[in-house]
Motif scaffolding. Structure first.
Motif, PDB file in Angstrom:
ATOM      1  N   ALA A 122      49.878 -32.722  29.548  1.00 26.28           N
ATOM      2  CA  ALA A 122      50.600 -33.974  29.275  1.00 26.28           C
ATOM      3  C   ALA A 122      51.302 -33.953  27.914  1.00 26.28           C
ATOM      4  N   VAL A 156      53.633 -38.145  37.191  1.00 24.57           N
ATOM      5  CA  VAL A 156      52.939 -39.422  37.058  1.00 24.57           C
ATOM      6  C   VAL A 156      52.994 -40.200  38.378  1.00 24.57           C
ATOM      7  N   LEU A 179      45.752 -39.028  35.043  1.00 22.93           N
ATOM      8  CA  LEU A 179      46.707 -40.112  34.786  1.00 22.93           C
ATOM      9  C   LEU A 179      46.492 -40.656  33.367  1.00 22.93           C
ATOM     10  N   TYR A 220      48.267 -39.001  30.637  1.00 23.89           N
ATOM     11  CA  TYR A 220      49.702 -39.304  30.460  1.00 23.89           C
ATOM     12  C   TYR A 220      49.929 -40.663  29.817  1.00 23.89           C
ATOM     13  N   LEU A 273      53.361 -42.623  29.012  1.00 22.29           N
ATOM     14  CA  LEU A 273      53.650 -43.973  29.517  1.00 22.29           C
ATOM     15  C   LEU A 273      54.026 -44.910  28.369  1.00 22.29           C
ATOM     16  N   THR A 303      49.004 -48.688  39.286  1.00 22.51           N
ATOM     17  CA  THR A 303      47.828 -48.069  38.653  1.00 22.51           C
ATOM     18  C   THR A 303      46.688 -49.078  38.595  1.00 22.51           C
TER      19      THR A 303
END
Length: 1125
Positions: free
Chosen positions: A568, A587, A628, A631, A635, A657
């Motif tokens: 990431a 993502v 996730l 990341y 984000l 999410t």
């Protein structure tokens, strides 16, 4: 005389037999030991021992006799009459010569060491033929092995002597040995060459020397066949046992010599070539095969022995390789060494059929492979930068060989060690590119193919699809250093993947992503196999083979998700825009996968093989959430870009999410998955911080669940994380928005109601006047206190670095809980587990919110604590309540550390009572206890008190600093200052090395920052006391690990008043030294150079300490009543 010797020998033999007999009691053993020690202390005991050695066959008796000699030579030699010394010097070598063939090897080695000990004392002055005797032994074929053992022992004992010798003698011995190096290396080369030639099959025609290559270019033909290849291709001779033994001794000598002699011309090309010949023994499988074919055990042993010669030769090579400082004239030798080693590497990995390379490596001796890997590591870490610049050095071909070597390692440890080498190589490339940006393209073009190959292979190695047999051997149960063998394997592999990604981002991504895609297809395709049954949902895959394939695919997906998460960091920062579409693809896939897992509740599904597939499904789900979460910084960057364009795409990503996370925040979900979901939620709230987060229905749901009194509480860790996330959503400022759009009033009200819901039960514990407290069982009360404080403490800790506004709101919400805690504190003072948690909470408050708490309330808290911790209470906590009690006191001292560091005048009024608490209440309790508990925190508090409140002791006026040296600063509170300094001095007399190191560092810091050693009170009353204590510590060798730091501190103290040090302190110190005579004191004083620079001064200090110890040792060895002239 003879009769008594004979009788003593018989008595000694029976004592020894009795001592080592199973039935002898410890009591009796101690009696025998005392008897033997007393015998050894007698002046003429050695004569008996000489007789024992020549007349007994009892190993114990011989060992005892040699120990008597060892003690005599190392501890009492100075007092032995010279006539006796001569006798000993002539008898022991004769004894060795007469019996060396028949003595057990350990007795023979011990006898050699005793003779070398005499050499260490007397050569060359009184024992002039010591070294020539060794050379003669080596040169005479009958005694060559004995000579080599003597030589190795001499190198061990004289080059870096362990026993105390004076510094001058140590230097003299090294000089004497260096003069002999050329002769010795010549002899050893001769021995090895002779054995080789004598047994060599092609001894008739001498091969060309390795230096006479036609082109004169050392490395041009490295990987075809170097000019020395003819030599290296000769079949390896078959050695007889005797020659084998001699060669192993010679190589052991070389390895030890190389550890201390400098690289120089005396290490000749022919010596290096010969060592390489022997290194081939390690990779010659044929020799081992022959040994096993001929079947006799004798031959088998031979095969192992030959392998051992290879290991010893590689040890010699690695000793040379590990020297970082290479003289110009030696560089060519190094090139030749690499050439020859890579020839060996080529030999080891030669074969086109992969299986045979691996089986080949399996057949080699494990320690040989280890040494070879060490060599490769040293080559890459120490010499690559030097060698790479030689245009003719084929680095890429070298990497090809290293690649084959790495991926055919027979053991996991071997493979890990090779991955380390690749990591070093990748670090080297990365730093090379960073330092010379212009060349980036050239460097990458040169190595691109090798790196892509490495990446692909490392990725294959972590997948069951390609490497199932090996991966199934890895243990994923037992923790070692907080990780299992499987986790370590995966982590080390992913580090290599990440380093390649840093160098070649696009290649790495296009290699990894398709592999991830494949496994995701399988996972996302599971939905079609789910059937609904009476008991819930079931996965309708039952065939054993299908289950096994699914298991492998899920394990691989889990590993690849970790790989994607690890990468990431290479999508953010400057490259955000360039690599945006790649990152977005990743993502979006991750969001889709997490939602899919949560919606079809794969974690609760029934499977055919629950013990295997259920953990697999849970792990994939948890890893997708963790990937996730990795990341979240991407984000966050997207969030600030999206803020400008207000994209719907970003909003969808976040709310989807949350739809994936919310269903998992439940007591029905397994901890592993629950915690992954909580961590992701915390990252969204803390790192990403989208404005709309609070308005997403899924987030509202979590708020309601956590504040609902009837809902079941999550496990502690999860509860704390979810509360931290919810608190942060309300407290942290939104990025890219001005202050007036932050909606603080609403958020503040919401935060207050969140905290009040979380601490509802806690507030009910507080007794009030109307309804006296209902008696609740103590254990239930403790549970409420623990649950509430762990959540509140975490919330405060996470806000402590944030903006003032966030901290203000946080404190407003918490105010009532803080007052409840202060009111409850006295009631629980005798429950150290509760006090511990309360003080943790207060410590966090003091660190994070002391400004918001305001002065009056903070003063009230400090005063409450000072009143509660009476001397009796402190003594009870420290002495009777074990580790929890000590922890309580340590936390209390930590709170006071925060208080004394506060700038400004606010808390200055507390200083006198804090210092008196330390010096009059805590210190007397712990000063004499050997245990380190509480001490470190107490001394840190004293240090911070001095460091941050210097003016409390030294009132500095502007005038005084202008007229430096005329006006001394005024001193205040002198008794307290002296008491603190005395406590520091006392701590240096205690064995705890950590405390010693910490306190020495504190004094040095006070000197650097506040000129402690220059202050009049320190200079006149304490300076030389400290120097004296530190010198004594060095002499007693009690804190040897800190020699360097102590030396520097002594220098810093002495440098305040060098004249006083040389003229008064040093002579006084020497006068007060016992165990040395006047003449020796003079020598010690004379040898202390008057230099005032740090290196020379500390050298003098260490010399003084070393020689003082040596003189004491010598003087102890003199017989009582000796008259010294």
């Amino acid at each position: 005389m003879m009769a008594s010797e004979e009788a003593s020998l018989r008595a000694l033999e029976s004592l020894m037999t009795e001592f080592f007999h199973d039935c002898t009691t410890n009591e009796r053993k101690r009696e025998i030991e005392e008897l033997l020690n007393n015998f050894a202390q007698q002046i003429g005991a050695w004569r008996f021992c000489l007789y024992f050695l020549s007349s007994t066959r009892n190993d114990y008796v011989m060992m005892y006799s040699l120990t008597v000699f060892e003690n005599l030579i190392n501890k009492m030699w100075l007092g032995v009459p010279s006539q006796d010394k001569m006798e000993i010097r002539s008898c022991l070598p004769k004894l060795l010569l007469a019996h060396h063939k028949t003595l057990p090897y350990f007795i023979r080695n011990k006898l050699c060491k005793v003779i070398v000990d005499i050499g260490r004392q007397d050569w060359p002055m009184f024992y002039h033929d010591f070294f020539t005797n060794i050379l003669q032994l080596i040169q005479s074929p009958v005694t060559t092995p004995l000579g080599l053992i003597m030589l190795k022992t001499t190198s061990e004992e004289l080059a870096c002597p362990r026993e105390d010798l004076s510094v001058a003698r140590k230097e003299e011995l090294r000089k004497l040995l260096l003069e002999q190096v050329q002769t010795v290396l010549g002899l050893l080369t001769g021995i090895l060459e002779t054995v080789w030639d004598k047994h060599s099959v092609t001894a008739a025609t001498p091969p060309p020397s390795p230096t006479s290559g036609e082109s004169g270019d050392l490395l041009s033909n490295l990987l075809q066949s170097p000019s020395s290849a003819k030599l290296l291709n000769q079949p390896i001779p078959i050695l007889d046992v005797e020659s084998e033994y001699i060669c192993s001794l010679a190589l052991e000598c070389l390895a030890h010599l190389f550890s201390w002699i400098p690289l120089s011309a005396s290490i000749t090309p022919s010596l290096l070539t010969t060592i390489f010949h022997f290194a081939r023994f390690g990779c010659d499988i044929r020799a081992r095969k022959m040994a096993s074919v001929n079947g006799s055990s004798q031959n088998c042993v031979l095969g192992q022995e030959r392998g051992r010669l290879g290991v010893l030769a590689m040890s010699c090579i690695n000793e040379l390789m590990s020297k970082n400082c290479v003289p110009m004239e030696f560089e060519e030798y190094l090139l030749r060494m690499f050439q020859q080693t890579f020839y060996l590497l080529q030999k080891i990995t030669k074969d086109n059929n992969a299986h045979t390379v691996k089986s080949r490596l399996e057949e080699l001796d494990e320690s040989y492979i280890e040494k070879f890997t060490d060599f490769l590591r040293l080559f890459v870490s120490v010499h690559l930068r030097r060698i790479e610049s030689y245009s003719q050095f084929p680095v890429v071909e070298f990497l090809t060989l290293l690649f084959k070597y790495t991926f055919h390692q027979p053991t996991h440890e071997g493979y890990f060690s090779c991955l380390d080498i690749w990591t070093l190589f990748l670090d080297y490339l990365t730093s090379k590119i960073k330092s010379r940006l212009g060349d980036k393209e050239a460097v990458l073009n040169r190595y691109e193919d090798a790196l892509v190959l490495l990446l692909t292979e490392v990725l294959n190695r972590i997948q069951f699809r390609y490497n199932q047999a090996q991966l199934e051997e890895l243990d994923d149960e037992t923790l070692d250093d907080d990780q299992t063998e499987w986790q370590r394997y995966l982590r080390q592999s992913l580090e290599v993947v990440a380093k390649v990604m840093e160098l070649l981002p696009t290649h790495a991504f296009s290699t990894l992503f398709p592999v991830l895609q494949d496994n995701l297809e399988v996972y996302l395709g599971l939905q079609q196999f789910i059937v609904t049954s009476a008991s819930g949902h079931r996965l309708n895959i039952t065939a054993e083979n299908d289950c096994r394939r699914l298991h492998c695919s899920l394990r691989d997906l889990s590993s690849l998700l970790q790989a994607v998460g690890r990468l990431a960091e290479y999508f953010i920062g400057d490259v955000f825009v360039v690599r945006f579409s790649d990152a977005l693809t990743v993502v979006e896939r991750l969001v889709k996968v997490t939602l899919y897992g949560s919606q079809i509740k794969l974690y609760n599904i029934e499977t055919a093989v629950p013990s295997v597939l259920k953990p697999d499904l849970i792990d994939v789900h948890a890893q997708s959430l963790a990937a996730l979460q990795a990341y979240s910084h991407w984000l966050a960057q997207y969030c600030s870009e999206a803020h400008r364009q207000n994209t719907q795409q970003f909003v969808t990503l976040i709310s989807t999410t949350m739809d994936a996370v919310t269903p998992l925040i439940s007591t029905k979900v397994q901890d592993k998955l629950l915690l992954s979901a909580c961590h992701l939620l915390v990252s969204l709230a803390t790192t990403v911080r989208p404005v709309f987060l609070i308005s997403i229905p899924a987030v509202q749901k979590v708020f309601n669940r956590i504040t609902d009194a009837s809902a079941q509480r999550l496990v502690d860790k999860a509860q704390v994380l979810v509360c931290r996330a919810l608190s942060n959503i309300l407290l942290l400022p939104w990025p890219n928005l001005p202050e007036n759009e932050q909606q603080w009033p609403v958020r503040s009200i919401n935060h207050a109601s969140l905290i009040s819901a979380l601490s509802r039960d806690y507030h009910n514990l507080k007794p009030n006047a109307v309804a006296p407290q209902r008696k609740m069982p103590l254990d239930d009360t403790k549970v409420i206190i623990h649950q509430t404080l762990s959540v509140l403490e975490d919330i405060v800790e996470n806000i402590s670095g944030e903006s003032t506004k966030s901290r203000q709101i946080c404190y407003q919400s918490l105010q009532e809980s803080v007052q409840v805690s202060l009111a409850l504190f006295p009631a629980f003072i005798h429950q150290s587990d509760v006090t511990d948690e309360m003080l943790s909470f207060f410590l966090t408050l003091f660190r994070g919110l002391r400004v918001q708490m305001g002065v009056p309330f903070t003063e009230q808290i400090i005063q409450t604590f000072l009143n509660m911790f009476t001397r009796e209470q402190l003594a009870e906590s420290i002495l009777h309540e074990g580790s929890t009690g000590c922890r309580v006191v340590e936390k209390f001292l930590k709170i006071l550390q925060v208080v004394v560091q506060e700038p400004g005048q606010v808390f200055k009024p507390f200083l006198p009572s804090i210092i008196s608490l330390c010096m009059e209440q805590v210190y007397p309790i712990i000063a004499e206890r050997p245990s380190p508990d509480v001490k470190a925190e107490l001394f840190e508090l004293l240090f911070r008190t001095l460091h941050h409140n210097w003016r409390y002791f030294f009132k500095s006026t502007v005038l005084a600093s202008v007229q430096r040296g005329i006006a001394e600063e005024q001193m205040e509170n002198e008794p307290q200052f002296s008491a603190i300094m005395q406590a520091f001095g006392q701590s240096f007399l205690q064995p705890d090395i950590h405390l010693f190191k910490q306190n020495l560092f504190y004094l040095e810091t006070l000197n650097t920052k506040q000129k402690l050693y220059h202050k009049k009170i320190f200079r006149t009353t304490m300076l030389f006391q400290f120097v004296n204590v530190l010198l004594q510590v060095l002499v007693h060798k009690s804190h040897d690990l800190l020699q360097e730091e102590i030396g520097i501190a002594i220098y810093n103290m002495a440098s305040v008043d060098f004249d006083g040090f040389f003229a008064a302190f040093l002579p006084e110190f020497l006068t007060s030294c016992d165990g040395v005579d006047a003449n020796q004191k003079n020598v010690l004083g004379r040898n202390f150079k008057m230099d005032r620079d740090l290196p020379s001064f500390t050298q003098s200090v260490h010399r003084l300490v070393n020689d003082l110890r040596y003189y004491r040792l010598c003087n102890d060895s003199l017989p009582p009543g000796t008259v010294k002239l």
